[in-house]
Design an enzyme around this catalytic site. Structure first.
Site, PDB file in Angstrom:
ATOM      1  N   THR A   1      67.405  38.262  63.381  1.00 25.05           N
ATOM      2  CA  THR A   1      68.833  38.099  63.076  1.00 25.05           C
ATOM      3  C   THR A   1      69.174  39.086  61.961  1.00 25.05           C
ATOM      4  O   THR A   1      68.695  38.936  60.829  1.00 25.05           O
ATOM      5  CB  THR A   1      69.150  36.662  62.610  1.00 25.05           C
ATOM      6  OG1 THR A   1      68.674  35.751  63.590  1.00 25.05           O
ATOM      7  CG2 THR A   1      70.643  36.481  62.419  1.00 25.05           C
TER       8      THR A   1
ATOM      9  N   LYS B   1      75.406  35.813  67.504  1.00 25.43           N
ATOM     10  CA  LYS B   1      74.513  35.005  66.654  1.00 25.43           C
ATOM     11  C   LYS B   1      75.251  34.557  65.391  1.00 25.43           C
ATOM     12  O   LYS B   1      75.042  33.445  64.891  1.00 25.43           O
ATOM     13  CB  LYS B   1      73.265  35.829  66.300  1.00 25.43           C
ATOM     14  CG  LYS B   1      72.297  35.158  65.350  1.00 25.43           C
ATOM     15  CD  LYS B   1      71.539  33.997  65.967  1.00 25.43           C
ATOM     16  CE  LYS B   1      70.641  33.325  64.917  1.00 25.43           C
ATOM     17  NZ  LYS B   1      69.834  32.240  65.451  1.00 25.43           N
TER      18      LYS B   1
ATOM     19  N   LYS C   1      70.480  34.392  54.276  1.00 24.01           N
ATOM     20  CA  LYS C   1      70.565  35.784  54.750  1.00 24.01           C
ATOM     21  C   LYS C   1      71.609  35.867  55.874  1.00 24.01           C
ATOM     22  O   LYS C   1      72.498  36.711  55.864  1.00 24.01           O
ATOM     23  CB  LYS C   1      69.177  36.222  55.231  1.00 24.01           C
ATOM     24  CG  LYS C   1      69.050  37.591  55.824  1.00 24.01           C
ATOM     25  CD  LYS C   1      68.828  37.612  57.326  1.00 24.01           C
ATOM     26  CE  LYS C   1      67.744  36.764  57.882  1.00 24.01           C
ATOM     27  NZ  LYS C   1      67.668  36.741  59.346  1.00 24.01           N
TER      28      LYS C   1
HETATM   29  N1  LIG Z   1      62.653  30.076  62.473  1.00 19.03           N
HETATM   30  C1  LIG Z   1      63.715  29.840  63.233  1.00 19.03           C
HETATM   31  O1  LIG Z   1      63.993  28.695  63.614  1.00 19.03           O
HETATM   32  C2  LIG Z   1      64.594  31.002  63.660  1.00 19.03           C
HETATM   33  C3  LIG Z   1      65.531  30.759  64.671  1.00 19.03           C
HETATM   34  C4  LIG Z   1      66.353  31.796  65.101  1.00 19.03           C
HETATM   35  C5  LIG Z   1      66.254  33.051  64.502  1.00 19.03           C
HETATM   36  N2  LIG Z   1      65.337  33.267  63.503  1.00 19.03           N
HETATM   37  C6  LIG Z   1      65.289  34.621  62.921  1.00 19.03           C
HETATM   38  O2  LIG Z   1      64.116  35.251  63.395  1.00 19.03           O
HETATM   39  C7  LIG Z   1      63.577  36.099  62.369  1.00 19.03           C
HETATM   40  C8  LIG Z   1      62.156  35.648  62.058  1.00 19.03           C
HETATM   41  O3  LIG Z   1      62.188  34.293  61.643  1.00 19.03           O
HETATM   42  P1  LIG Z   1      60.830  33.456  61.420  1.00 19.03           P
HETATM   43  O4  LIG Z   1      61.247  32.063  61.156  1.00 19.03           O
HETATM   44  O5  LIG Z   1      59.851  33.763  62.500  1.00 19.03           O
HETATM   45  O6  LIG Z   1      60.373  34.112  60.043  1.00 19.03           O
HETATM   46  P2  LIG Z   1      58.949  34.120  59.324  1.00 19.03           P
HETATM   47  O7  LIG Z   1      58.091  32.985  59.809  1.00 19.03           O
HETATM   48  O8  LIG Z   1      59.202  34.255  57.878  1.00 19.03           O
HETATM   49  O9  LIG Z   1      58.288  35.472  59.885  1.00 19.03           O
HETATM   50  C9  LIG Z   1      58.802  36.734  59.551  1.00 19.03           C
HETATM   51  C10 LIG Z   1      57.915  37.786  60.177  1.00 19.03           C
HETATM   52  O10 LIG Z   1      58.427  39.070  59.837  1.00 19.03           O
HETATM   53  C11 LIG Z   1      57.411  39.818  59.203  1.00 19.03           C
HETATM   54  N3  LIG Z   1      57.983  40.735  58.217  1.00 19.03           N
HETATM   55  C12 LIG Z   1      58.836  40.403  57.215  1.00 19.03           C
HETATM   56  N4  LIG Z   1      59.149  41.499  56.511  1.00 19.03           N
HETATM   57  C13 LIG Z   1      58.485  42.533  57.077  1.00 19.03           C
HETATM   58  C14 LIG Z   1      58.394  43.915  56.802  1.00 19.03           C
HETATM   59  N5  LIG Z   1      59.079  44.486  55.784  1.00 19.03           N
HETATM   60  N6  LIG Z   1      57.618  44.668  57.585  1.00 19.03           N
HETATM   61  C15 LIG Z   1      56.930  44.119  58.604  1.00 19.03           C
HETATM   62  N7  LIG Z   1      56.966  42.819  58.919  1.00 19.03           N
HETATM   63  C16 LIG Z   1      57.740  42.029  58.154  1.00 19.03           C
HETATM   64  C17 LIG Z   1      56.497  38.798  58.584  1.00 19.03           C
HETATM   65  O11 LIG Z   1      55.220  39.342  58.305  1.00 19.03           O
HETATM   66  P3  LIG Z   1      54.171  38.610  57.315  1.00 19.03           P
HETATM   67  O12 LIG Z   1      53.394  37.668  58.182  1.00 19.03           O
HETATM   68  O13 LIG Z   1      53.364  39.700  56.756  1.00 19.03           O
HETATM   69  O14 LIG Z   1      54.982  37.885  56.261  1.00 19.03           O
HETATM   70  C18 LIG Z   1      56.482  37.742  59.683  1.00 19.03           C
HETATM   71  O15 LIG Z   1      55.649  38.128  60.740  1.00 19.03           O
HETATM   72  C19 LIG Z   1      64.529  36.013  61.174  1.00 19.03           C
HETATM   73  O16 LIG Z   1      65.455  37.056  61.232  1.00 19.03           O
HETATM   74  C20 LIG Z   1      65.215  34.671  61.394  1.00 19.03           C
HETATM   75  O17 LIG Z   1      66.505  34.670  60.803  1.00 19.03           O
HETATM   76  C21 LIG Z   1      64.496  32.281  63.093  1.00 19.03           C
END
Ligand SMILES: NC(=O)c1ccc[n+]([C@@H]2O[C@H](COP(=O)([O-])OP(=O)(O)OC[C@H]3O[C@@H](n4cnc5c(N)ncnc54)[C@H](OP(=O)(O)O)[C@@H]3O)[C@@H](O)[C@H]2O)c1
Length: 291
Positions: free
Chosen positions: A97, A172, A240
């Site tokens: 997102t 979104k 965010k």
């Molecule tokens: N969780 C939900 O329910 C949900 C639902 C819809 C949309 N989203 C969206 O989907 C995205 C991911 O969410 P999530 O919940 O999966 O987040 P998360 O568990 O915090 O995972 C984030 C991922 O991105 C990687 N990352 C972050 N910064 C980076 C960088 N500078 N370079 C390379 N990799 C990087 C992290 O790597 P590391 O392992 O090294 O930290 C991790 O693999 C976000 O944009 C969120 O808004 C999430």
């Protein structure tokens, strides 16, 4: 079997990449913290790479689900970025997102390099990713979308192109605006029930079947009542997203007063140490206020 790359193995990306490998694709993953990529490869039998570029080499589709605008730029661009490894005509599919602005910027860079770019943010939470039941809202060129759709449906119950590049991210934003007020309303209802001495579970069993029912109510009321918030969609990510909604709202002249207020409530939750708590923790804030 299609050669694919998946960048970002967080709460969402880890199971999504797993569905692709389980569907018979040849998946190579990249994660900033390499240990997670190694764990994924051991668990799912796929490959892992040290850089986005290496993961993207030879892949027909490169999917990403990282954190924010800067994170996405960093996995796409530069000498180790995915764009440098992708072959002509390959499709980059972004499930992060992010703002429509960074989406259009990366779409233009991809086009210049002979690549395709589809913005494809997701909804459905951790459970939706794990069960392969996400909703995916897309923007980009029709032919690139048509090529990517069969890959995305591996983990989606619904996948639709809304319009040109950025339209997926704008959709979104509508989703997050709708959720912000809704979760606060749900929190207030459960808080009111508790203060009134009612059985919260009994209340929800009834009202979830009527006009007040929602995904948030059905999927979150139990953990809310049990004071469990170490799961799901992190408050840091929600802030965010709301900041993207609010700044875009300013640009297009949309009025978002409730969204702005709920954003401040999430700031309170962050100050309570809940940056990684699920967004339903607005309820915990109300419990704290009432002592
Ligand atoms: N969780 C939900 O329910 C949900 C639902 C819809 C949309 N989203 C969206 O989907 C995205 C991911 O969410 P999530 O919940 O999966 O987040 P998360 O568990 O915090 O995972 C984030 C991922 O991105 C990687 N990352 C972050 N910064 C980076 C960088 N500078 N370079 C390379 N990799 C990087 C992290 O790597 P590391 O392992 O090294 O930290 C991790 O693999 C976000 O944009 C969120 O808004 C999430």
């Amino acid at each position: 079997m299609t050669k694919l790359a998946f960048l970002g193995l967080g709460v969402m990306g880890y199971p999504m990449a797993g569905h692709l490998q389980a569907a018979g694709h040849d998946v190579c993953v990249y994660n900033r913290t390499a240990a997670k990529a190694e764990k994924w490869a051991a668990e799912h039998g796929g490959r892992h790479a040290a850089t986005p570029r290496e993961a993207a080499e030879g892949a027909a589709f490169v999917m990403a689900c990282v954190g924010n605008d800067d994170d996405l730029r960093s996995v796409c661009t530069g000498p180790d970025g995915a764009f440098a490894g992708m072959g002509e005509g390959a499709v980059f599919v972004d499930h992060t997102t992010v703002s429509a602005k960074v989406t259009q910027e990366l779409y233009a860079l991809a086009k210049e390099a002979g690549l395709n770019y589809v913005d494809a943010p997701i909804s459905g939470g951790q459970a939706g990713a794990e069960n392969g039941q996400l909703s995916i809202m897309c923007g980009g060129d029709q032919d690139a979308y048509d090529a990517a759709e069969p890959v995305m449906t591996t983990y989606a119950k619904l996948c639709r192109r809304i319009g040109e590049s950025g339209a997926g991210q704008m959709t979104k934003m509508c989703n997050q605006i709708a959720i912000a007020g809704l979760v606060q309303g749900l929190s207030e209802a459960l808080h009111f029930a508790e203060e009134a001495g009612l059985d919260g579970r009994a209340v929800v069993e009834v009202i979830s079947q009527g006009a007040a029912g929602s995904w948030q109510m059905s999927n979150r009321y139990e953990t809310m009542l049990d004071d469990k918030f170490e799961h799901g969609f992190a408050v840091d990510w929600m802030r965010k997203d709301l900041n993207i909604c609010l700044s875009t709202g300013d640009e297009i002249g949309a009025s978002l007063p409730v969204t702005a207020l709920v954003d401040q409530f999430y700031k309170d939750v962050q100050n309570m140490g809940g940056g990684r708590w699920d967004t339903s923790s607005l309820f915990k804030r109300l419990r704290k206020l009432s002592g």
